[in-house]
Design a protein around this motif. Structure first.
Motif, mmCIF file in Angstrom:
data_model
loop_
_atom_site.group_PDB
_atom_site.id
_atom_site.type_symbol
_atom_site.label_atom_id
_atom_site.label_comp_id
_atom_site.label_asym_id
_atom_site.label_seq_id
_atom_site.Cartn_x
_atom_site.Cartn_y
_atom_site.Cartn_z
ATOM 1 N N ASP A 1 9.125 -16.405 -31.736
ATOM 2 C CA ASP A 1 7.677 -16.202 -31.679
ATOM 3 C C ASP A 1 7.293 -14.875 -31.020
ATOM 4 N N GLY A 2 8.302 -14.133 -30.566
ATOM 5 C CA GLY A 2 8.019 -12.830 -29.969
ATOM 6 C C GLY A 2 7.238 -12.918 -28.666
ATOM 7 N N TRP A 3 7.576 -13.903 -27.845
ATOM 8 C CA TRP A 3 6.883 -14.025 -26.563
ATOM 9 C C TRP A 3 7.078 -12.743 -25.775
ATOM 10 N N SER A 4 6.020 -12.319 -25.136
ATOM 11 C CA SER A 4 6.139 -11.145 -24.273
ATOM 12 C C SER A 4 5.811 -11.570 -22.855
ATOM 13 N N ARG A 5 6.398 -10.877 -21.932
ATOM 14 C CA ARG A 5 6.193 -11.214 -20.531
ATOM 15 C C ARG A 5 5.251 -10.191 -19.911
ATOM 16 N N ASP A 6 4.339 -10.670 -19.101
ATOM 17 C CA ASP A 6 3.412 -9.795 -18.387
ATOM 18 C C ASP A 6 4.073 -9.399 -17.076
ATOM 19 N N LEU A 7 4.563 -8.180 -17.031
ATOM 20 C CA LEU A 7 5.267 -7.696 -15.845
ATOM 21 C C LEU A 7 4.373 -6.849 -14.950
ATOM 22 N N SER A 8 3.078 -6.811 -15.224
ATOM 23 C CA SER A 8 2.180 -5.929 -14.480
ATOM 24 C C SER A 8 2.169 -6.260 -12.991
ATOM 25 N N ALA A 9 2.213 -7.539 -12.620
ATOM 26 C CA ALA A 9 2.198 -7.905 -11.206
ATOM 27 C C ALA A 9 3.471 -7.420 -10.512
ATOM 28 N N LYS A 10 4.628 -7.558 -11.188
ATOM 29 C CA LYS A 10 5.885 -7.081 -10.609
ATOM 30 C C LYS A 10 5.894 -5.564 -10.494
ATOM 31 N N VAL A 11 5.363 -4.888 -11.513
ATOM 32 C CA VAL A 11 5.303 -3.417 -11.483
ATOM 33 C C VAL A 11 4.396 -2.961 -10.351
ATOM 34 N N ALA A 12 3.238 -3.598 -10.209
ATOM 35 C CA ALA A 12 2.304 -3.223 -9.146
ATOM 36 C C ALA A 12 2.922 -3.466 -7.769
ATOM 37 N N SER A 13 3.620 -4.590 -7.621
ATOM 38 C CA SER A 13 4.271 -4.902 -6.351
ATOM 39 C C SER A 13 5.340 -3.867 -6.016
ATOM 40 N N ARG A 14 6.127 -3.508 -7.006
ATOM 41 C CA ARG A 14 7.186 -2.512 -6.789
ATOM 42 C C ARG A 14 6.581 -1.150 -6.458
ATOM 43 N N ALA A 15 5.491 -0.785 -7.143
ATOM 44 C CA ALA A 15 4.819 0.484 -6.863
ATOM 45 C C ALA A 15 4.282 0.499 -5.436
ATOM 46 N N ASP A 16 3.705 -0.626 -4.994
ATOM 47 C CA ASP A 16 3.227 -0.716 -3.612
ATOM 48 C C ASP A 16 4.380 -0.522 -2.627
ATOM 49 N N ASP A 17 5.526 -1.149 -2.921
ATOM 50 C CA ASP A 17 6.696 -0.991 -2.056
ATOM 51 C C ASP A 17 7.134 0.471 -1.986
ATOM 52 N N LEU A 18 7.165 1.138 -3.136
ATOM 53 C CA LEU A 18 7.567 2.548 -3.163
ATOM 54 C C LEU A 18 6.598 3.422 -2.378
ATOM 55 N N VAL A 19 5.309 3.151 -2.511
ATOM 56 C CA VAL A 19 4.312 3.921 -1.766
ATOM 57 C C VAL A 19 4.482 3.696 -0.270
ATOM 58 N N ARG A 20 4.655 2.432 0.122
ATOM 59 C CA ARG A 20 4.840 2.128 1.543
ATOM 60 C C ARG A 20 6.070 2.845 2.102
ATOM 61 N N LYS A 21 7.178 2.754 1.381
ATOM 62 C CA LYS A 21 8.408 3.388 1.856
ATOM 63 C C LYS A 21 8.242 4.891 1.967
ATOM 64 N N SER A 22 7.571 5.492 1.000
ATOM 65 C CA SER A 22 7.347 6.935 1.029
ATOM 66 C C SER A 22 6.511 7.334 2.232
ATOM 67 N N GLU A 23 5.445 6.593 2.489
ATOM 68 C CA GLU A 23 4.577 6.911 3.623
ATOM 69 C C GLU A 23 5.289 6.665 4.940
ATOM 70 N N VAL A 24 6.076 5.616 5.003
ATOM 71 C CA VAL A 24 6.806 5.322 6.228
ATOM 72 C C VAL A 24 7.830 6.420 6.498
ATOM 73 N N ARG A 25 8.528 6.874 5.434
ATOM 74 C CA ARG A 25 9.509 7.950 5.614
ATOM 75 C C ARG A 25 8.852 9.193 6.183
ATOM 76 N N SER A 26 7.671 9.533 5.660
ATOM 77 C CA SER A 26 7.018 10.753 6.133
ATOM 78 C C SER A 26 6.481 10.603 7.549
ATOM 79 N N GLU A 27 6.068 9.391 7.934
ATOM 80 C CA GLU A 27 5.499 9.185 9.261
ATOM 81 C C GLU A 27 6.564 8.904 10.320
#
Length: 189
Positions: free
Chosen positions: A24-50
């Motif tokens: 049936d070609g089910w697709s998965r909505d990965l937007s929440a996982k992508v957003a969560s991972r992006a938030d993690d990357l932003v946090r880590k980047s800011e923490v590294r700089s600070e």
């Protein structure tokens, strides 16, 4: 939700769910996982700089630095929104004065009247255009749209109506298909 979890919930084999998803070609909505991972990357980047000078960043430092960066951004957004809302309200007050006292603005137009040698008064013509009913209606409409946007931004900045989205990993279409499949299996019994 993984296909294995779906199979468990629907009480059918994982293989049957995989075949159905593929067919049936089910697709998965990965937007929440992508957003969560992006938030993690932003946090880590800011923490590294600070906190770059520290050798080992503790969890407490990571949380504190991330929280401070987010708080600074939110505070800045709230201040900008408040300034713009104040400006929109001042413009609305100006428009109200113009609408409430049309005779005063008419007198001002008469006082400004100063035609040139050809009988033209471009400044007064422009003044009349700006204070005309269509111009006031246009201003009111634009201010209403501006306030609508600002109110939405305020609600977002203050977390009003914030909906916590549960990540199932599936699109709405896939969930609907799964519910139909489950209903069909229940009816077959």
């Amino acid at each position: 939700m993984s296909l294995r979890e779906i199979a468990s919930v629907a009480s059918i084999s994982e293989g049957a769910i995989r075949k159905r998803a593929k067919r049936d070609g089910w697709s998965r909505d990965l937007s929440a996982k992508v957003a969560s991972r992006a938030d993690d990357l932003v946090r880590k980047s800011e923490v590294r700089s600070e906190v770059r000078s520290a050798q080992a960043i503790s969890e407490k430092e990571t949380v504190e630095a991330s929280a401070q960066a987010i708080a600074n951004a939110i505070i800045s957004h709230r201040k900008d929104i408040a300034r713009n809302r104040g400006l929109a309200n001042k413009l609305l007050t100006e428009l109200e004065a113009q609408v409430d006292s049309p005779e005063e603005f008419e007198k001002l137009g008469e006082l400004m009247y100063s035609p040139d040698d050809k009988g033209m008064d471009k400044l007064n013509d422009l003044y009349k255009k700006v204070t005309s009913l269509p111009s006031r209606i246009d201003s009111a409409k634009k201010l209403g749209e501006t306030l609508k946007v600002l109110i939405a931004l305020e609600r977002e900045a203050y977390g009003v109506d914030k909906e916590v989205k549960q990540d199932t990993g599936l699109t709405g279409e896939s969930v609907a298909t799964l519910k139909k499949l489950k209903a069909a299996l229940e009816n077959a019994d």
